[in-house]
Design a protein around this motif. Structure first.
Motif, PDB file in Angstrom:
ATOM      1  N   ASN A 166       9.919 -37.401  -9.205  1.00 41.58           N
ATOM      2  CA  ASN A 166      10.639 -36.902  -8.023  1.00 41.58           C
ATOM      3  C   ASN A 166      12.067 -36.515  -8.379  1.00 41.58           C
ATOM      4  O   ASN A 166      12.589 -35.498  -7.881  1.00 41.58           O
ATOM      5  CB  ASN A 166      10.640 -37.965  -6.923  1.00 41.58           C
ATOM      6  N   GLU A 170      13.778 -32.780  -8.126  1.00 42.90           N
ATOM      7  CA  GLU A 170      15.023 -32.509  -7.404  1.00 42.90           C
ATOM      8  C   GLU A 170      16.026 -31.789  -8.310  1.00 42.90           C
ATOM      9  O   GLU A 170      16.691 -30.818  -7.897  1.00 42.90           O
ATOM     10  CB  GLU A 170      15.611 -33.825  -6.897  1.00 42.90           C
ATOM     11  N   ARG A 173      14.957 -28.237  -8.739  1.00 44.09           N
ATOM     12  CA  ARG A 173      15.273 -27.409  -7.565  1.00 44.09           C
ATOM     13  C   ARG A 173      16.741 -26.999  -7.579  1.00 44.09           C
ATOM     14  O   ARG A 173      17.067 -25.830  -7.297  1.00 44.09           O
ATOM     15  CB  ARG A 173      14.949 -28.199  -6.306  1.00 44.09           C
TER      16      ARG A 173
END
Length: 425
Positions: A166, A170, A173
């Motif tokens: 995760n 992030e 992104r």
């Protein structure tokens, strides 16, 4: 599951204890029905369902049947003979032909020394089989406990890899947004994509390891657990054991293998007595009844078997050698089991120190460093490499902490296995 016992004066009567046992069993069943199992519940289920346990129980039944056979009295033998007389001379000289009949009963008188040694040897075999059953139980209970904590370890590693995945997503992104507006080069996005794929691969492998640990538990419990079961325990469960001196003192009287070898030593000694007693003469009581047309004859006698030429020297020497083998094995295993206990204790203490070291500051410092690196990355003060470096340091620290906690629980399970400490029926 936690059970609270209220101890009041005068209430521990048989009826109350029976109701209390029913209450505890119903609470275990309620947890099992919800798909959550404590480690003690898993051990109880495995000890009931595992096929090796059933086989060990059957060995005890066989040994108890051998005691019945050893205590049985020898059966008598009955011989019946009958037939006509055929005269070889003229009838005027011999008289008319007749029928004759003879009945012979033979009853062995068993040597009392052989009998007592044989019965004692069979009873020692029962004790050896029970000790072997206890050893199978202790081994299986320890294995179930270790496999349960291994499942918790694999699940913890999978959760850690999921958090890392995760985090990488992030960061990917954010880098993609920076690449789109032209703030950073596209090379950074390629590196981030690679790290995301690597994290995804590690996450998938960790989840597969978790399922493998789940399957191992299902295998040990013969499929008695639900497919999607959950464990009501944690790698941080406290480990409470007596002192090493107390464990060392109690071990010879509680270790199943030592108890089994002691029973086999007694059985081997009784076998020597049995073989030596078999050298004595054996006696059969005989009774015979003979009838023909003119006479009836009743005779009583003894049949004596004397070991004159062979006095069972081979069997006696074999029994003596077997007793020496068992005795030497027992002495060595007593020494070895104590050393195994001390080794498991040292392993537990090393794991405990590692847990304290990682919990005492290494993991917290690595988490703080990662938070600082993430904040600096969001503010543009640090690059992607600094975040990756601090994330790897934290990952290694968390992995080492989980492994140390597992090794602590596994060492405690080994100590409980050596002293046969597990949920009793």
């Amino acid at each position: 599951m936690s059970t609270i016992f209220f101890v009041l004066r005068g209430i521990f009567k048989p009826g109350f204890l029976f109701c209390l046992c029913i209450l505890i069993a119903s609470l275990d069943l309620a947890h099992a029905a919800s798909g959550k199992y404590t480690i003690e519940a898993i051990q109880r289920i495995g000890l009931q369902a595992n096929g090796l346990m059933q086989a060990a129980r059957a060995q005890v039944d066989i040994a108890e049947a051998d005691v019945v056979s050893a205590a049985a009295l020898p059966n008598p033998e009955v011989t019946v003979m009958a037939g006509p007389d055929s005269p070889r001379l003229p009838e005027i000289d011999t008289g008319p032909a007749s029928m004759q009949r003879q009945v012979t009963v033979s009853q062995p008188l068993e040597n009392p020394f052989v009998r007592s040694a044989r019965i004692g040897s069979a009873q020692a075999g029962v004790e050896a089989s029970r000790a072997n059953l206890e050893q199978v139980r202790a081994d299986l209970a320890a294995q179930l406990r270790v496999r349960t904590y291994e499942f918790l370890l694999r699940r913890g590693l999978a959760e850690m890899e999921s958090d890392i995945f995760n985090l990488m997503q992030e960061i990917q992104r954010r880098i993609k947004l920076s690449v789109d507006v032209g703030e950073v080069a596209r090379f950074e996005l390629i590196r981030a994509d690679t790290e995301v794929m690597t994290a995804a691969s590690r996450k998938e492998a960790a989840m597969l390891d978790t399922e493998r640990a789940r399957i191992a538990l299902l295998q040990l419990t013969a499929g008695a657990l639900e497919q999607g079961f959950d464990i009501e325990a944690s790698l941080t469960d406290p480990v409470e054991l007596p002192s090493l001196d107390a464990l060392r003192a109690d071990l010879p009287g509680s270790n199943p293998e030592i108890l089994r070898l002691e029973a086999e030593r007694d059985r081997a000694s009784l076998r020597i007595e049995q073989e030596r007693a078999a050298v004595l003469p054996s006696v059969d009581i005989l009774y015979s009844n003979y009838q023909d047309k003119q006479f009836t004859s009743n005779t009583v006698g003894l049949s004596l078997r004397i070991p004159l030429f062979y006095r069972r020297s081979g069997e006696i020497n074999a029994a003596i050698s077997d007793a020496a083998r068992v005795r030497e094995t027992l002495d060595y295993r007593r020494f070895e089991v104590v050393r195994l206990l001390e080794s498991a204790w040292q392993t537990m203490e090393i794991a405990r120190r590692r847990v304290e070291m990682f919990e005492g500051g290494i993991v917290r410092e690595a988490e703080s460093a990662l938070r600082v690196a993430e904040t600096a990355f969001r503010l543009g003060e640090r690059g992607f490499i600094e975040v990756l470096d601090t994330q790897r340091v934290l990952r290694n620290a968390r992995s080492e902490l989980l492994q140390a906690r597992f090794e602590l629980q596994a060492a405690a399970a080994e100590i409980d296995r050596l002293r046969a400490h597990y949920p009793k029926d």
